[in-house]
Design a protein around this motif. Structure first.
Motif, short mmCIF file in Angstrom:
data_model
loop_
_atom_site.label_atom_id
_atom_site.label_comp_id
_atom_site.label_asym_id
_atom_site.label_seq_id
_atom_site.Cartn_x
_atom_site.Cartn_y
_atom_site.Cartn_z
N ALA A 11 0.82 -1.22 0.00
CA ALA A 11 0.00 0.00 0.00
C ALA A 11 0.86 1.27 0.00
O ALA A 11 0.53 2.24 -0.69
CB ALA A 11 -0.93 -0.01 1.21
N PHE A 12 1.95 1.29 0.74
CA PHE A 12 2.82 2.46 0.80
C PHE A 12 3.43 2.76 -0.56
O PHE A 12 3.39 3.90 -1.04
CB PHE A 12 3.92 2.25 1.85
CG PHE A 12 4.98 3.32 1.85
CD1 PHE A 12 4.66 4.64 2.16
CD2 PHE A 12 6.29 3.01 1.54
CE1 PHE A 12 5.64 5.63 2.16
CE2 PHE A 12 7.27 4.00 1.53
CZ PHE A 12 6.94 5.31 1.85
N LEU A 13 3.97 1.75 -1.22
CA LEU A 13 4.60 1.96 -2.52
C LEU A 13 3.58 2.36 -3.57
O LEU A 13 3.84 3.22 -4.41
CB LEU A 13 5.38 0.71 -2.94
CG LEU A 13 6.56 0.33 -2.03
CD1 LEU A 13 7.24 -0.93 -2.55
CD2 LEU A 13 7.55 1.46 -1.88
N VAL A 14 2.40 1.75 -3.55
CA VAL A 14 1.33 2.11 -4.48
C VAL A 14 0.92 3.57 -4.28
O VAL A 14 0.75 4.32 -5.24
CB VAL A 14 0.11 1.17 -4.31
CG1 VAL A 14 -1.10 1.72 -5.04
CG2 VAL A 14 0.44 -0.22 -4.80
N ASP A 15 0.80 3.99 -3.02
CA ASP A 15 0.42 5.35 -2.71
C ASP A 15 1.46 6.35 -3.23
O ASP A 15 1.11 7.39 -3.80
CB ASP A 15 0.22 5.51 -1.20
CG ASP A 15 -0.38 6.85 -0.82
OD1 ASP A 15 -1.13 7.43 -1.64
OD2 ASP A 15 -0.12 7.30 0.31
N VAL A 16 2.74 6.04 -3.06
CA VAL A 16 3.80 6.92 -3.56
C VAL A 16 3.75 7.00 -5.08
O VAL A 16 3.83 8.09 -5.66
CB VAL A 16 5.19 6.44 -3.08
CG1 VAL A 16 6.30 7.20 -3.78
CG2 VAL A 16 5.30 6.59 -1.57
N LEU A 17 3.61 5.87 -5.75
CA LEU A 17 3.55 5.87 -7.21
C LEU A 17 2.34 6.66 -7.72
O LEU A 17 2.45 7.42 -8.69
CB LEU A 17 3.51 4.44 -7.75
CG LEU A 17 4.79 3.63 -7.56
CD1 LEU A 17 4.56 2.19 -7.98
CD2 LEU A 17 5.94 4.24 -8.32
N ASP A 18 1.20 6.51 -7.07
CA ASP A 18 0.01 7.27 -7.46
C ASP A 18 0.20 8.77 -7.24
O ASP A 18 -0.21 9.58 -8.06
CB ASP A 18 -1.22 6.79 -6.68
CG ASP A 18 -1.71 5.43 -7.15
OD1 ASP A 18 -1.33 4.99 -8.26
OD2 ASP A 18 -2.48 4.79 -6.39
N SER A 19 0.84 9.13 -6.13
CA SER A 19 1.08 10.54 -5.84
C SER A 19 2.03 11.16 -6.85
O SER A 19 1.83 12.30 -7.29
CB SER A 19 1.64 10.70 -4.42
OG SER A 19 0.69 10.29 -3.48
N ILE A 20 3.04 10.43 -7.24
CA ILE A 20 3.97 10.92 -8.27
C ILE A 20 3.24 11.08 -9.60
O ILE A 20 3.41 12.07 -10.31
CB ILE A 20 5.19 9.98 -8.43
CG1 ILE A 20 6.08 10.11 -7.20
CG2 ILE A 20 5.97 10.30 -9.69
CD1 ILE A 20 7.22 9.13 -7.16
#
Length: 142
Positions: A11-20
């Protein structure tokens, strides 16, 4: 243009990728389009995911982040001077404690990009002011 790495279940990595991805145009306007690479490290019977984000705003200026699935983040910023060494270097690692997840991390990246313009080794504390509150380093010897 931002490369789209294979999606992860973290979830953390997905959230970072979506934010970028959401800030793609803003980063492009700052001449700071990131290169994103996804890795899966296998140690014994366990697999650990990590993402490496590299931003080269100018020819010799780099901001690089390595993010692991357990929210551990390493930040490295530097600028080289041709045939003369480093204008500045900055490194900080710790567990990401930002409250807004990926959005918080991308805001710190954008703030770092702004601060890196014209920075020297005497100004590196400006980057620490951005990252120190967001990365918990654990207990320190006094």
């Amino acid at each position: 243009m931002i490369d789209k790495p294979v999606r992860t279940d973290c979830a953390f990595l997905v959230d970072v990728l979506d934010s970028i991805s959401r800030r793609r145009k803003a980063l492009k306007n700052q001449n700071a389009a990131p290169t994103i690479e996804r890795f899966v490290d296998i140690r014994g019977h366990t697999a650990e995911e990590r993402i490496e984000i590299t931003i080269r705003q100018r020819n010799r200026q780099t901001l690089a982040l390595t993010l692991w699935s357990d929210r551990w983040v390493s930040v490295r910023a530097s600028e080289a001077i041709a045939k003369d060494g480093w204008k500045y270097r900055y490194e900080r690692s710790g567990r990401f404690v930002g409250t807004s997840g990926g959005r918080d991390l991308v805001q710190a990246v954008e703030a770092s990009i702004s601060e890196m313009f014209g920075m020297t080794k005497n100004d590196v504390d400006r980057l620490d002011a951005i990252w120190a509150p967001k990365l918990a380093g654990g207990p320190q010897a006094v």
